[in-house]
Design an enzyme around this catalytic site. Structure first.
Site, mmCIF file in Angstrom:
data_model
loop_
_atom_site.group_PDB
_atom_site.id
_atom_site.type_symbol
_atom_site.label_atom_id
_atom_site.label_comp_id
_atom_site.label_asym_id
_atom_site.label_seq_id
_atom_site.Cartn_x
_atom_site.Cartn_y
_atom_site.Cartn_z
ATOM 1 N N ASP A 18 -1.490 4.292 -0.453
ATOM 2 C CA ASP A 18 -2.059 5.611 -0.160
ATOM 3 C C ASP A 18 -3.020 5.911 -1.317
ATOM 4 O OD1 ASP A 18 -2.520 8.206 0.823
ATOM 5 O OD2 ASP A 18 -0.898 9.006 -0.409
ATOM 6 N N ASP A 56 3.402 10.597 -2.736
ATOM 7 C CA ASP A 56 2.379 9.553 -2.639
ATOM 8 C C ASP A 56 3.036 8.176 -2.485
ATOM 9 O OD1 ASP A 56 -0.210 11.205 -3.585
ATOM 10 O OD2 ASP A 56 1.520 11.742 -4.819
ATOM 11 N N GLU A 115 -4.254 3.276 3.676
ATOM 12 C CA GLU A 115 -4.536 4.451 4.509
ATOM 13 C C GLU A 115 -5.989 4.864 4.355
ATOM 14 O OE1 GLU A 115 -1.659 7.822 5.629
ATOM 15 O OE2 GLU A 115 -2.777 8.575 3.918
#
Length: 165
Positions: free
Chosen positions: A7, A141, A68
């Protein structure tokens, strides 16, 4: 097969490493974050991010990497530094492992919960359950990094649709 989910972010980049067994079971390896200090100059933060990502890659030696994609709703100006950080992350990962895949936040949510607008709490609960973790992964996260890895593990049979061409 070892899958690393990422991420991306400038201040905090979350990651999660999992093992996908031949029978489809998912085994958590580790998760965490790469952080860059807010007071540091922007180019220096990008360099620190690259070094941190390289450390993660060397530690887990992933066979495939899932990242992502960015999603902006409000202010694109705040998204530009994150886009730079994502670019550094993609380049660093691609140099290490040519099997790089990208998923939108909606695709990750859909793959994990069956609902493309799931909230953060739902994602964390599913990740915790699917990976049979004793505690919810923190920070968020890191949980997101695990979610991207799980998404890829569950959709890898379609990986040609999401990979870098």
């Amino acid at each position: 097969m070892t899958i690393l989910g990422i991420d991306p972010g400038l201040g905090i980049t979350g990651y999660g490493a999992i093992e996908k067994l031949n029978n489809g079971d998912l085994i958590p390896i580790d998760y965490g974050v790469v952080e860059t200090p807010v007071g540091e100059a922007f180019p220096q933060r990008l360099l620190l991010l690259e070094k941190g990502i390289n450390t993660v890659l060397e530690k887990f030696k992933p066979d495939e990497i899932a990242v992502e994609e960015l999603f902006f709703v409000k202010n694109i100006t705040t998204g530009i530094p994150v886009a730079h950080a994502r670019g550094v992350t993609l380049l660093t990962c691609l140099k290490y492992c040519p099997k790089l895949f990208e998923y939108t936040p909606g695709q990750v949510k859909q793959a994990l919960t069956g609902y493309g607008n799931a909230d953060k709490g739902q994602i964390i609960r599913v990740v915790t359950s699917v990976l049979r973790l004793k505690n919810k992964p923190r920070p968020d996260d890191a949980a997101d990094g695990l979610a991207v890895a799980v998404c890829h593990a569950n959709t890898s049979r379609f990986s040609g649709e999401f990979g870098i061409k």
